[in-house]
Design a protein around this motif. Structure first.
Motif, PDB file in Angstrom:
ATOM      1  N   LEU A 253       0.874  -1.175   0.000  1.00 20.34           N
ATOM      2  CA  LEU A 253       0.000   0.000   0.000  1.00 20.34           C
ATOM      3  C   LEU A 253       0.909   1.222   0.000  1.00 20.34           C
ATOM      4  O   LEU A 253       1.702   1.413   0.920  1.00 20.34           O
ATOM      5  CB  LEU A 253      -0.889  -0.008   1.251  1.00 20.34           C
ATOM      6  N   THR A 254       0.827   2.061  -1.053  1.00 20.91           N
ATOM      7  CA  THR A 254       1.709   3.227  -1.119  1.00 20.91           C
ATOM      8  C   THR A 254       1.142   4.351  -0.246  1.00 20.91           C
ATOM      9  O   THR A 254      -0.030   4.318   0.165  1.00 20.91           O
ATOM     10  CB  THR A 254       1.848   3.749  -2.565  1.00 20.91           C
ATOM     11  N   GLU A 256       0.237   7.076  -1.142  1.00 24.55           N
ATOM     12  CA  GLU A 256      -0.883   7.713  -1.845  1.00 24.55           C
ATOM     13  C   GLU A 256      -2.120   6.810  -1.927  1.00 24.55           C
ATOM     14  O   GLU A 256      -3.089   7.131  -2.615  1.00 24.55           O
ATOM     15  CB  GLU A 256      -0.475   8.101  -3.256  1.00 24.55           C
ATOM     16  N   GLU A 258      -2.331   3.592  -3.128  1.00 18.83           N
ATOM     17  CA  GLU A 258      -2.467   2.636  -4.221  1.00 18.83           C
ATOM     18  C   GLU A 258      -2.066   1.258  -3.708  1.00 18.83           C
ATOM     19  O   GLU A 258      -1.017   1.113  -3.073  1.00 18.83           O
ATOM     20  CB  GLU A 258      -1.525   3.053  -5.352  1.00 18.83           C
ATOM     21  N   LEU A 260      -0.681  -2.280  -4.542  1.00 14.35           N
ATOM     22  CA  LEU A 260       0.088  -2.899  -5.625  1.00 14.35           C
ATOM     23  C   LEU A 260       0.314  -4.371  -5.306  1.00 14.35           C
ATOM     24  O   LEU A 260       0.930  -4.696  -4.291  1.00 14.35           O
ATOM     25  CB  LEU A 260       1.460  -2.227  -5.766  1.00 14.35           C
ATOM     26  N   GLU A 267      -1.642  -4.659 -12.782  1.00 10.04           N
ATOM     27  CA  GLU A 267      -2.811  -3.938 -12.286  1.00 10.04           C
ATOM     28  C   GLU A 267      -2.619  -3.460 -10.843  1.00 10.04           C
ATOM     29  O   GLU A 267      -1.932  -4.127 -10.059  1.00 10.04           O
ATOM     30  CB  GLU A 267      -3.998  -4.907 -12.323  1.00 10.04           C
ATOM     31  N   SER A 268      -3.232  -2.313 -10.507  1.00  8.27           N
ATOM     32  CA  SER A 268      -3.223  -1.856  -9.110  1.00  8.27           C
ATOM     33  C   SER A 268      -4.605  -1.267  -8.805  1.00  8.27           C
ATOM     34  O   SER A 268      -5.452  -1.182  -9.699  1.00  8.27           O
ATOM     35  CB  SER A 268      -2.121  -0.813  -8.898  1.00  8.27           C
ATOM     36  N   LEU A 269      -4.790  -0.862  -7.554  1.00  3.83           N
ATOM     37  CA  LEU A 269      -6.105  -0.394  -7.126  1.00  3.83           C
ATOM     38  C   LEU A 269      -5.929   0.879  -6.324  1.00  3.83           C
ATOM     39  O   LEU A 269      -5.152   0.893  -5.366  1.00  3.83           O
ATOM     40  CB  LEU A 269      -6.710  -1.504  -6.235  1.00  3.83           C
ATOM     41  N   ASN A 270      -6.647   1.950  -6.700  1.00  3.08           N
ATOM     42  CA  ASN A 270      -6.520   3.190  -5.946  1.00  3.08           C
ATOM     43  C   ASN A 270      -7.541   3.214  -4.801  1.00  3.08           C
ATOM     44  O   ASN A 270      -8.693   3.606  -4.976  1.00  3.08           O
ATOM     45  CB  ASN A 270      -6.700   4.400  -6.865  1.00  3.08           C
ATOM     46  N   ARG A 272      -7.344   4.979  -2.062  1.00  3.75           N
ATOM     47  CA  ARG A 272      -7.617   6.328  -1.544  1.00  3.75           C
ATOM     48  C   ARG A 272      -8.850   6.903  -2.237  1.00  3.75           C
ATOM     49  O   ARG A 272      -9.763   7.416  -1.578  1.00  3.75           O
ATOM     50  CB  ARG A 272      -6.408   7.229  -1.808  1.00  3.75           C
ATOM     51  N   ASP A 273      -8.898   6.780  -3.549  1.00  6.61           N
ATOM     52  CA  ASP A 273     -10.038   7.342  -4.281  1.00  6.61           C
ATOM     53  C   ASP A 273     -11.325   6.613  -3.929  1.00  6.61           C
ATOM     54  O   ASP A 273     -12.387   7.238  -3.806  1.00  6.61           O
ATOM     55  CB  ASP A 273      -9.775   7.285  -5.792  1.00  6.61           C
ATOM     56  N   ARG A 308       8.746   5.334  -3.023  1.00 12.06           N
ATOM     57  CA  ARG A 308       7.293   5.387  -3.198  1.00 12.06           C
ATOM     58  C   ARG A 308       6.653   4.088  -2.713  1.00 12.06           C
ATOM     59  O   ARG A 308       5.597   4.077  -2.094  1.00 12.06           O
ATOM     60  CB  ARG A 308       6.997   5.621  -4.674  1.00 12.06           C
TER      61      ARG A 308
END
Ligand code: SAM
Ligand code: SF4
Length: 311
Positions: A253-254, A256, A258, A260, A267-270, A272-273, A308
């Motif tokens: 988990l970055t 920001e 994301e 990974l 593929e990754s998943l945002n 936060r959004d 990152r």
């Protein structure tokens, strides 16, 4: 939860900040990282909430707090306190701010720590970190971890030709004297990197030349563990030479937000959004499960930004 390759994905690495107090030549540009707007970085409550949901989705066994440098993030002790009841909580740090935080981190539920050290020579450490860091500062971090029972302590060294390559055997002996274990990491190439890559076989040959033939005894996560003729253990982590993917149980988990599933991309998943746009808990949990089901298996890891992603 198992992925499509039968691996149990139960290890989450959480990068709590992209900021760092050092500028290691293999990790960050000298000028620092590109500025990311503060609002793009997850707040501590958001990290806590996402870790809880990922735990609910996967049943985590281990959570590693990393960065950037995790100890430059204000409120890190309370974050550790919040997530440590979920799963074993450990940290990777450059050690500089560790002595003053060790007791609080222990009380908050941190159970172990990995500390980065790339040389036994102050001038080389300064060259690598591009800051006024000495071996003594790193030894103080190791002592603080020991005093607070944050062990076993693992030491991470990125192997760099022409920089620390001649010191590997000395580092293994020094780590043993400090009551810790040395682990050598293949340098992963990054855009604009000033370092050359040394493959696992060459690292092993160099150590065998200094200490006699080393024998592989085990695999611990992504590290191949060896023992020297004189009975000292050390590890090699070889993301580039490959062979790690079969044992990879990690998600990242970055800072920001994301998520990974693999260092090598895909593929990754945002999250936060999703969180900020009001997705429900069950939507987030099922999106995490869908992503994990598709976790790739490349055979080796590719070019990345470590500050990152968190190593
Ligand atoms: N700042 C902390 C530290 O240095 O320990 C935690 C973050 S750092 C990104 C995590 C790990 O990634 C460290 O052990 C570091 O040595 C390793 N790392 C950074 N850049 C790397 C690279 N290009 N190749 C291999 N390992 C790298
Ligand atoms: Fe900072 Fe760790 Fe990267 Fe070094 S390796 S620049 S200490 S994040």
């Amino acid at each position: 939860m198992r992925d499509s390759y039968g691996r149990t994905i139960d290890y989450l690495r959480v990068s709590v900040t992209d900021r760092c107090n050092l500028r290691c030549i293999y990790c960050m540009p000298e000028s620092g990282i590109p500025h990311i707007d503060h609002s793009a970085i997850l707040r501590l409550e958001e990290i806590q909430c996402l870790v809880e949901l990922i735990h609910e989705a996967l049943t985590l066994r281990k959570i590693r707090i990393t960065g950037g440098e995790p100890l430059v993030r204000r409120g890190i002790v309370s974050l550790v306190k919040g997530i440590s009841p979920l799963a074993e909580t450990v940290m990777t740090t450059n050690g500089i701010l560790f002595p003053e935080n060790a007791a609080d981190l222990r009380a908050a539920g941190l159970s172990r720590v990995n500390i980065s050290v790339d040389s036994l020579k102050d001038e080389v450490i300064r060259k690598v970190t591009r800051r006024d860091v000495t071996l003594n500062m790193i030894e103080k971090a190791i002592e603080a971890a020991k005093e607070n029972s944050l062990d076993p302590i693992k030491l991470n060294c990125v192997v760099l030709k022409g920089v620390n390559f001649g010191e590997l055997s000395d580092m293994i002996r020094w780590a043993e004297d400090m009551g810790t274990t040395m682990r050598f990491i293949e340098h992963m190439p990054m855009t604009g990197s000033v370092c050359s890559y040394v493959p696992r076989d060459e690292i092993l040959r160099e150590i065998s030349a200094g200490m006699g033939q080393a024998e592989q005894i085990a695999t611990e996560g992504t590290a191949d563990m060896y023992v020297t003729d004189s009975g000292i253990k050390f590890g090699i982590i070889a993301p580039v030479a490959g062979g790690m993917c079969a044992n990879c149980t990690r998600l990242r988990l970055t800072a920001e937000g994301e998520l990974l599933p693999c260092l090598a991309g895909g593929e990754s998943l945002n999250l936060r959004d999703m969180l900020r746009s009001g997705s429900s808990e069950s939507e987030i949990i099922s999106a995490v499960r869908d992503l994990v089901a598709k976790k790739p298996h490349h055979g080796a890891c590719g070019g990345v930004s470590m500050w990152r992603i968190g190593g």
